[in-house]
Design a protein around this motif. Structure first.
Motif, short mmCIF file in Angstrom:
data_model
loop_
_atom_site.label_atom_id
_atom_site.label_comp_id
_atom_site.label_asym_id
_atom_site.label_seq_id
_atom_site.Cartn_x
_atom_site.Cartn_y
_atom_site.Cartn_z
N TYR A 56 1.38 7.89 -15.88
CA TYR A 56 1.51 6.39 -16.22
C TYR A 56 2.09 5.82 -14.91
CZ TYR A 56 0.33 7.68 -20.96
OH TYR A 56 -0.28 8.20 -22.04
N THR A 57 2.20 6.29 -13.92
CA THR A 57 2.57 5.33 -12.57
C THR A 57 1.66 5.80 -11.70
OG1 THR A 57 4.23 7.05 -11.76
CG2 THR A 57 5.18 5.78 -13.45
N SER A 58 1.57 4.79 -10.56
CA SER A 58 0.55 5.16 -9.67
C SER A 58 1.04 5.97 -8.42
CB SER A 58 0.19 3.63 -8.86
OG SER A 58 1.24 3.08 -8.36
N PHE A 59 2.65 6.25 -8.54
CA PHE A 59 3.14 7.36 -7.77
C PHE A 59 2.92 8.60 -8.18
CE2 PHE A 59 6.94 5.68 -5.02
CZ PHE A 59 6.51 6.39 -3.83
N ARG A 60 2.58 8.71 -9.44
CA ARG A 60 2.28 10.26 -10.02
C ARG A 60 3.87 10.83 -9.92
NH1 ARG A 60 -1.13 7.72 -11.65
NH2 ARG A 60 -3.32 8.25 -11.51
N ILE A 61 4.87 10.13 -10.43
CA ILE A 61 6.29 10.72 -10.36
C ILE A 61 6.87 10.03 -11.53
CG2 ILE A 61 8.43 10.23 -9.32
CD1 ILE A 61 7.06 10.20 -6.51
N ARG A 104 -8.15 -3.17 3.26
CA ARG A 104 -7.09 -2.53 2.83
C ARG A 104 -7.44 -1.02 3.14
NH1 ARG A 104 -3.74 -5.17 -0.96
NH2 ARG A 104 -3.60 -3.39 -2.28
N LYS A 105 -8.51 -0.25 2.76
CA LYS A 105 -8.94 0.71 3.22
C LYS A 105 -8.57 1.16 4.55
CE LYS A 105 -12.27 1.69 -0.40
NZ LYS A 105 -13.78 1.76 -0.62
N ASP A 106 -8.77 0.39 5.50
CA ASP A 106 -8.50 0.68 6.79
C ASP A 106 -7.07 0.77 7.28
OD1 ASP A 106 -11.39 0.98 7.03
OD2 ASP A 106 -11.46 -1.20 8.04
N THR A 107 -6.22 -0.19 6.60
CA THR A 107 -4.79 -0.57 6.89
C THR A 107 -3.94 0.10 6.10
OG1 THR A 107 -4.85 -2.54 5.90
CG2 THR A 107 -5.56 -2.46 8.08
N GLN A 108 -4.09 0.73 4.68
CA GLN A 108 -3.34 1.15 3.71
C GLN A 108 -3.71 2.65 3.28
OE1 GLN A 108 -3.08 -1.79 0.91
NE2 GLN A 108 -2.39 -3.49 2.34
N PRO A 109 -2.43 3.47 2.92
CA PRO A 109 -3.15 4.71 2.33
C PRO A 109 -3.49 4.77 0.89
CG PRO A 109 -0.80 4.44 2.44
CD PRO A 109 -1.27 3.12 2.95
N LEU A 110 -4.73 4.15 0.75
CA LEU A 110 -5.22 4.38 -0.71
C LEU A 110 -5.74 5.55 -1.30
CD1 LEU A 110 -7.19 0.87 -0.34
CD2 LEU A 110 -4.90 1.27 -0.82
N SER A 162 0.87 6.07 -4.33
CA SER A 162 2.13 5.28 -4.01
C SER A 162 2.31 4.36 -4.93
CB SER A 162 1.63 4.74 -2.50
OG SER A 162 0.60 3.53 -2.69
N ALA A 163 3.22 3.35 -4.41
CA ALA A 163 3.63 2.53 -5.57
C ALA A 163 3.32 1.02 -4.65
CB ALA A 163 5.10 2.53 -5.94
N GLY A 164 2.54 1.20 -3.99
CA GLY A 164 2.27 -0.14 -2.80
C GLY A 164 3.53 -0.44 -1.73
N CYS A 165 3.84 -1.45 -1.32
CA CYS A 165 4.79 -1.84 -0.52
C CYS A 165 6.10 -1.50 -1.20
CB CYS A 165 4.72 -3.28 -0.05
SG CYS A 165 3.19 -3.43 1.04
N VAL A 166 6.89 -0.83 -0.48
CA VAL A 166 8.24 -0.50 -0.71
C VAL A 166 9.22 -1.65 -0.84
CG1 VAL A 166 10.22 1.29 -0.51
CG2 VAL A 166 7.73 2.08 -0.67
N PHE A 167 9.29 -2.45 0.57
CA PHE A 167 10.16 -3.21 0.94
C PHE A 167 9.46 -4.79 0.68
CE2 PHE A 167 11.41 0.55 3.04
CZ PHE A 167 12.75 0.92 2.35
N LYS A 168 10.34 -5.76 0.51
CA LYS A 168 9.82 -6.99 0.82
C LYS A 168 9.84 -7.39 2.08
CE LYS A 168 11.79 -9.00 -3.73
NZ LYS A 168 12.88 -9.57 -4.37
N ASN A 169 8.99 -8.25 2.69
CA ASN A 169 9.04 -8.65 3.93
C ASN A 169 10.03 -9.61 4.28
OD1 ASN A 169 6.63 -7.28 4.91
ND2 ASN A 169 5.40 -8.83 4.00
N PRO A 170 10.91 -9.28 5.40
CA PRO A 170 12.07 -10.46 5.66
C PRO A 170 11.46 -11.70 5.98
CG PRO A 170 12.30 -8.29 6.59
CD PRO A 170 11.14 -8.23 5.95
#
Length: 307
Positions: free
Chosen positions: A34-39, A217-223, A227-235
């Motif tokens: 039930y989570t995209s992280f599979r965790i 997005r496919k070229d720049t992100q590990p789709l 995963s759960a998407g971006c982990v940290f907010k951009n400062p």
């Protein structure tokens, strides 16, 4: 007097309490699926309501028994290995989409963003192109005000249908909801559905925009990895991914949790990662970035459950 601990509820106790609920009820259900992280550890009880009325029934029963309710879904979630106590609700069976007058779409909270974007494309409706490649649900995208460099959920949102903590349906105009970076400041409750204001557009142009951004997005992100998407907010005025990369953390691992070598603000599950692995990796990354740049990274990822 010492407080007496309430005995744990049995399966029979839960079944009596949830009598009349028409959806699926599962006990000690793993939340990995039930989570995209599979965790994720187990839920005491996992309920999949069949519709909004059924969701209201679940929430009302939980309120009467003073049992916490948590909605699982979206892509920015890490469930700890001890799981979640109380009732966990999945909206995955709430998948209705309809078009209303004035180029408005209504979507249940459990509708996946890819399905909703596809529905809009087929009707030549523009306004959701920014969501290309986001695998989460409509409800999750509202709660976190999901977005990309092309836009965010608040740009299209007209109103939200919520189920309040007593199990009552409440419709809230978007104009009454304060938004901030990756957050909608909603009242307590569950997002059961949304109305989205769309704009008629050229079918080919809408489709091309979505395909082009999906390819980006496919070229720049590990789709291809959980995963759960971006982990940290951009400062402010900076990129969390750049800071992590500058600290030399691309590819860093704890167990099967790894900082993506494709995008440093993603952590991926390369096999059988535990939540404890991800949290240890988060601590490692934050410490390294703090030492390298002096910036304390703030989590975009939501961490819930028991260790």
């Amino acid at each position: 007097m010492a407080r007496t601990e309430r005995p744990a509820r049995t399966k029979q106790d839960w079944a009596r309490m949830l009598e009349g609920v028409r959806g699926t009820i599962m006990y000690q259900a793993s939340l990995q699926d039930y989570t995209s992280f599979r965790i994720g550890g187990p839920a005491d009880v996992l309920v999949e309501p069949v519709d909004v009325d059924d969701l209201c029934r679940v929430v009302a029963k939980a309120h009467a028994e003073r049992i916490p309710v948590f909605v699982v879904g979206g892509t920015n979630l890490l469930v700890r290995d001890g799981g979640i106590r109380g009732i966990v609700v999945s909206l995955r069976r709430l998948k209705s989409i309809r078009q209303e007058p004035g180029h408005v779409l209504y979507a249940d909270g459990g509708v996946g963003m890819p399905a909703l974007i596809g529905y809009a494309i087929r009707r030549s409706l523009s306004g959701l192109e920014w969501g290309a490649g986001i695998p989460g649900t409509v409800a999750g995208c509202v709660v976190m005000n999901a977005g990309t460099r092309l836009g965010e959920m608040k740009d299209a949102l007209k109103a939200v249908r919520m189920v309040d903590p007593r199990g009552r349906v409440v419709d809230i105009p978007a104009t009454e909801i304060p938004f901030s970076y990756r957050r909608a400041h909603l009242p307590r409750g569950i997002v059961a559905g949304v109305w989205l204001q769309m704009t008629p557009g050229d079918h080919a142009r809408i489709e091309k925009t979505v395909k082009d951004y999906l390819q980006y997005r496919k070229d720049t992100q590990p789709l291809t990895l959980p995963s759960a998407g971006c982990v940290f907010k951009n400062p402010p005025q900076d990129s969390a991914g750049r800071l992590v990369d500058a600290a030399g953390l691309k590819g860093a691992r704890v167990g099967d949790a790894q900082v993506s070598d494709k995008h440093a603000n993603f952590m991926v599950n390369t096999g059988h990662a535990r939540a404890a692995d991800v949290l240890a990796l988060i601590r490692k990354v934050r410490a390294a970035v703090k030492k390298q740049s002096g910036v304390t990274l703030e989590l975009e990822l939501k961490v819930v459950g028991q260790a």
